[in-house]
Design a protein around this motif. Structure first.
Motif, PDB file in Angstrom:
ATOM      1  N   PHE A  39       0.847  -1.193   0.000  1.00 45.06           N
ATOM      2  CA  PHE A  39       0.000   0.000   0.000  1.00 45.06           C
ATOM      3  C   PHE A  39       0.880   1.239   0.000  1.00 45.06           C
ATOM      4  O   PHE A  39       1.991   1.216   0.534  1.00 45.06           O
ATOM      5  CB  PHE A  39      -0.929  -0.008   1.208  1.00 45.06           C
ATOM      6  CG  PHE A  39      -2.015  -1.035   1.105  1.00 45.06           C
ATOM      7  CD1 PHE A  39      -3.086  -0.849   0.239  1.00 45.06           C
ATOM      8  CD2 PHE A  39      -1.954  -2.201   1.851  1.00 45.06           C
ATOM      9  CE1 PHE A  39      -4.086  -1.809   0.127  1.00 45.06           C
ATOM     10  CE2 PHE A  39      -2.956  -3.166   1.749  1.00 45.06           C
ATOM     11  CZ  PHE A  39      -4.022  -2.964   0.876  1.00 45.06           C
ATOM     12  N   ALA A  46       2.071  -5.677   2.177  1.00 44.73           N
ATOM     13  CA  ALA A  46       1.010  -6.301   2.980  1.00 44.73           C
ATOM     14  C   ALA A  46       0.855  -7.770   2.593  1.00 44.73           C
ATOM     15  O   ALA A  46       0.494  -8.611   3.405  1.00 44.73           O
ATOM     16  CB  ALA A  46      -0.313  -5.569   2.772  1.00 44.73           C
ATOM     17  N   PRO A  65      -2.951 -14.377  11.921  1.00 43.27           N
ATOM     18  CA  PRO A  65      -3.311 -13.327  12.873  1.00 43.27           C
ATOM     19  C   PRO A  65      -3.757 -12.056  12.153  1.00 43.27           C
ATOM     20  O   PRO A  65      -3.507 -11.878  10.967  1.00 43.27           O
ATOM     21  CB  PRO A  65      -2.013 -13.093  13.650  1.00 43.27           C
ATOM     22  CG  PRO A  65      -0.927 -13.656  12.804  1.00 43.27           C
ATOM     23  CD  PRO A  65      -1.522 -14.705  11.941  1.00 43.27           C
ATOM     24  N   SER A  66      -4.391 -11.191  12.894  1.00 44.38           N
ATOM     25  CA  SER A  66      -4.887  -9.933  12.359  1.00 44.38           C
ATOM     26  C   SER A  66      -3.736  -9.151  11.711  1.00 44.38           C
ATOM     27  O   SER A  66      -2.645  -9.081  12.262  1.00 44.38           O
ATOM     28  CB  SER A  66      -5.506  -9.143  13.511  1.00 44.38           C
ATOM     29  OG  SER A  66      -5.956  -7.921  13.037  1.00 44.38           O
ATOM     30  N   GLY A  67      -3.983  -8.603  10.529  1.00 42.82           N
ATOM     31  CA  GLY A  67      -2.979  -7.777   9.863  1.00 42.82           C
ATOM     32  C   GLY A  67      -1.984  -8.550   9.003  1.00 42.82           C
ATOM     33  O   GLY A  67      -1.062  -7.960   8.446  1.00 42.82           O
ATOM     34  N   CYS A  68      -2.155  -9.870   8.850  1.00 44.27           N
ATOM     35  CA  CYS A  68      -1.161 -10.659   8.106  1.00 44.27           C
ATOM     36  C   CYS A  68      -1.406 -10.641   6.601  1.00 44.27           C
ATOM     37  O   CYS A  68      -0.641 -11.229   5.849  1.00 44.27           O
ATOM     38  CB  CYS A  68      -1.098 -12.087   8.625  1.00 44.27           C
ATOM     39  SG  CYS A  68      -2.509 -13.088   8.137  1.00 44.27           S
ATOM     40  N   GLY A  69      -2.490  -9.992   6.147  1.00 47.98           N
ATOM     41  CA  GLY A  69      -2.688  -9.857   4.697  1.00 47.98           C
ATOM     42  C   GLY A  69      -3.791 -10.731   4.112  1.00 47.98           C
ATOM     43  O   GLY A  69      -3.910 -10.839   2.893  1.00 47.98           O
ATOM     44  N   LYS A  70      -4.623 -11.302   4.949  1.00 49.34           N
ATOM     45  CA  LYS A  70      -5.680 -12.209   4.464  1.00 49.34           C
ATOM     46  C   LYS A  70      -6.713 -11.455   3.623  1.00 49.34           C
ATOM     47  O   LYS A  70      -7.033 -11.859   2.504  1.00 49.34           O
ATOM     48  CB  LYS A  70      -6.409 -12.882   5.653  1.00 49.34           C
ATOM     49  CG  LYS A  70      -5.483 -13.589   6.621  1.00 49.34           C
ATOM     50  CD  LYS A  70      -6.259 -14.228   7.759  1.00 49.34           C
ATOM     51  CE  LYS A  70      -6.990 -13.254   8.690  1.00 49.34           C
ATOM     52  NZ  LYS A  70      -6.115 -12.390   9.484  1.00 49.34           N
ATOM     53  N   THR A  71      -7.249 -10.366   4.170  1.00 46.12           N
ATOM     54  CA  THR A  71      -8.278  -9.615   3.455  1.00 46.12           C
ATOM     55  C   THR A  71      -7.722  -9.053   2.149  1.00 46.12           C
ATOM     56  O   THR A  71      -8.377  -9.099   1.108  1.00 46.12           O
ATOM     57  CB  THR A  71      -8.827  -8.483   4.350  1.00 46.12           C
ATOM     58  OG1 THR A  71      -9.513  -9.090   5.450  1.00 46.12           O
ATOM     59  CG2 THR A  71      -9.796  -7.587   3.606  1.00 46.12           C
ATOM     60  N   THR A  72      -6.503  -8.536   2.192  1.00 39.40           N
ATOM     61  CA  THR A  72      -5.876  -7.991   0.985  1.00 39.40           C
ATOM     62  C   THR A  72      -5.761  -9.075  -0.088  1.00 39.40           C
ATOM     63  O   THR A  72      -6.059  -8.834  -1.262  1.00 39.40           O
ATOM     64  CB  THR A  72      -4.492  -7.400   1.331  1.00 39.40           C
ATOM     65  OG1 THR A  72      -4.670  -6.436   2.377  1.00 39.40           O
ATOM     66  CG2 THR A  72      -3.857  -6.729   0.134  1.00 39.40           C
TER      67      THR A  72
HETATM   68  P1  ADP Z   1      -5.899  -9.184   7.712  1.00 39.85           P
HETATM   69  O1  ADP Z   1      -7.121  -9.305   6.881  1.00 39.85           O
HETATM   70  O2  ADP Z   1      -5.059 -10.424   7.719  1.00 39.85           O
HETATM   71  O3  ADP Z   1      -6.190  -8.720   9.098  1.00 39.85           O
HETATM   72  P2  ADP Z   1      -5.236  -7.005   5.890  1.00 39.85           P
HETATM   73  O4  ADP Z   1      -5.067  -7.655   4.580  1.00 39.85           O
HETATM   74  O5  ADP Z   1      -6.494  -6.289   6.154  1.00 39.85           O
HETATM   75  O6  ADP Z   1      -4.950  -8.080   7.058  1.00 39.85           O
HETATM   76  O7  ADP Z   1      -4.043  -5.964   6.117  1.00 39.85           O
HETATM   77  C1  ADP Z   1      -2.696  -6.279   5.895  1.00 39.85           C
HETATM   78  C2  ADP Z   1      -1.852  -5.052   6.138  1.00 39.85           C
HETATM   79  O8  ADP Z   1      -2.135  -4.071   5.161  1.00 39.85           O
HETATM   80  C3  ADP Z   1      -2.105  -4.400   7.468  1.00 39.85           C
HETATM   81  O9  ADP Z   1      -0.889  -3.905   7.955  1.00 39.85           O
HETATM   82  C4  ADP Z   1      -3.055  -3.266   7.129  1.00 39.85           C
HETATM   83  O10 ADP Z   1      -2.919  -2.205   8.033  1.00 39.85           O
HETATM   84  C5  ADP Z   1      -2.601  -2.882   5.742  1.00 39.85           C
HETATM   85  N1  ADP Z   1      -3.699  -2.356   4.915  1.00 39.85           N
HETATM   86  C6  ADP Z   1      -4.835  -3.005   4.592  1.00 39.85           C
HETATM   87  N2  ADP Z   1      -5.618  -2.257   3.776  1.00 39.85           N
HETATM   88  C7  ADP Z   1      -4.955  -1.085   3.586  1.00 39.85           C
HETATM   89  C8  ADP Z   1      -5.236   0.100   2.838  1.00 39.85           C
HETATM   90  N3  ADP Z   1      -6.343   0.224   2.104  1.00 39.85           N
HETATM   91  N4  ADP Z   1      -4.313   1.091   2.897  1.00 39.85           N
HETATM   92  C9  ADP Z   1      -3.177   0.971   3.606  1.00 39.85           C
HETATM   93  N5  ADP Z   1      -2.850  -0.123   4.318  1.00 39.85           N
HETATM   94  C10 ADP Z   1      -3.723  -1.137   4.315  1.00 39.85           C
END
Ligand code: ADP
Ligand code: MG
Length: 362
Positions: A39, A46, A65-72
């Motif tokens: 990002f 990420a 764990p939270s923040g590991c990049g799953k949603t991305t």
């Molecule tokens: P998870 O779903 O595993 O909790 P995310 O994929 O949401 O993790 O996020 C992975 C990393 O990318 C985190 O550090 C988060 O803060 C960052 N991140 C996610 N979306 C954005 C965004 N739109 N802009 C900047 N950073 C982002």
């Protein structure tokens, strides 16, 4: 259910088999390769070099764990986020640069995103735009019956419980029979009892409709209970791919061993399929040599009360079906699970024995 003609199905050549994909011939639905996303203004990526393959009809959990990049990762597969590098192929077609609506992938959002002004039936029919109206009506009603909401077709979303809303969202997504459904933490809005009940219903439903699914969760119990295979992620990278049983029994690292279930980490000196430890010589689950760290599951340890024993109970947690003990032996504190018998008192002297093969970690 709509089936793709055989020409659209293909088999992956053996030499292209990515990490963790089973060698048994199975139609590959999705291939993700070298996926990366950084990002703007972030110091590091990420998601970094994420790769895996998903079979037709397979249920896969992205766990970490939270923040590991799953949603991305999920959003890149769905087309809501553009990767910096890598490829996404769906039934052999490169969809990396296609907008979401051209991928034919279903997405269940965390907040369900139901239309509040439409009733349940109309919400499900919304997923069937483009189908002749009479056919759409029948299909929507069939889907509602399948998720057990046939009687609630005329209700508005606010007249439903959280679990019912989620089933409407799922029915809407599954109605057009997408080959793949993406679900981001789909049970996070449900209470603990509902989560357990709903996850088995969702598994059954996906297996009935034949859609493959990728489910994002930070809950290891959910991943173990629901999925055919798990992709474990840490800090943007994939660290292990396998069936729940493979990952539980053969974690590759201390992180995986501690994140999926609980583990004691014990040092040892391995030679082939054996390892010398403070608990004696133990069999290994896979060959190793030299100094190794070992994962020992709490249920692999036997606890015997012994007044002359070298260890003592320093903590305990009553759990009904079993008991959790923290046992101190010199510098080392071990977590032990024992059966449903009477609780052992704090301070009791005990002896620990490891009664199973242990897993060397990398
Ligand atoms: P998870 O779903 O595993 O909790 P995310 O994929 O949401 O993790 O996020 C992975 C990393 O990318 C985190 O550090 C988060 O803060 C960052 N991140 C996610 N979306 C954005 C965004 N739109 N802009 C900047 N950073 C982002
Ligand atoms: Mg997330």
């Amino acid at each position: 259910m709509a089936q793709l003609p055989p020409a659209f199905r293909f088999r992956m050549p053996a030499e292209a088999t990515p990490l963790g994909f089973r060698q048994t011939p199975r139609d590959v639905l999705l291939e993700v390769e070298g996926l990366r996303k950084q990002f703007p203004r972030a110091d590091s990526a990420a998601v970094e070099n994420v790769a895996f393959a998903l079979g037709e009809g397979e249920l896969m959990a992205l766990l970490g764990p939270s923040g590991c990049g799953k949603t991305t990762t999920l959003r890149m597969i769905g087309g809501f986020e553009a990767p910096d590098a890598g490829h996404i192929r769906l039934r052999g077609r490169d969809v990396t640069r296609l907008p979401p609506e051209q991928r034919g992938i279903g997405f269940v959002f965390q907040d369900y995103a139901l239309f509040p002004h439409l009733d349940v039936l109309a919400n499900v029919r919304f997923g069937l735009r483009g189908m002749p109206p009479a056919e759409a009506e029948t299909r929507a009603r069939d889907m509602l019956a399948l998720v057990g909401l046939g009687d609630l077709a005329g209700r508005k979303p606010h007249e439903l419980s959280g679990g019912q809303q989620q089933r409407v969202a799922l029915a809407r997504t599954l109605a057009p029979a997408p080959p793949l459904v993406l679900l981001d933490e789909p049970f996070s809005n449900l209470d603990a009892a509902m989560r357990v009940e709903t996850r088995q219903e969702v598994r059954k439903l996906l297996k009935t409709t034949g859609s493959a699914a990728i489910l994002v969760t930070h809950d290891q119990e959910e991943a173990l209970a629901l999925s055919d295979r798990i992709v474990v992620m840490e800090a943007g990278k994939v660290c292990q791919i396998g069936t729940p049983d493979e990952i539980y029994r053969n974690p590759v690292s201390a992180f995986v061993a501690s994140f999926i279930g609980r583990s004691n980490i014990v040092e040892g000196r391995a030679s082939g399929m054996d390892v010398e430890t403070a608990f004696g010589r133990l069999p290994l689950s896979r060959a190793a040599n030299g100094r190794v760290s070992l994962a020992v599951r709490p249920e692999q340890i036997m606890l015997e009360p012994d007044p002359a024993g070298p260890a003592a109970i320093v903590g305990r947690e009553y759990r009904g079906h079993d008991q959790l003990y923290w046992v101190q032996e010199g510098e080392r504190c071990m977590l032990v699970i024992s059966g449903p018998g009477a609780q052992i008192d704090l301070g009791t002297r005990v002896r620990l024995r490891i009664c199973d093969c242990v897993t060397p970690l990398t």
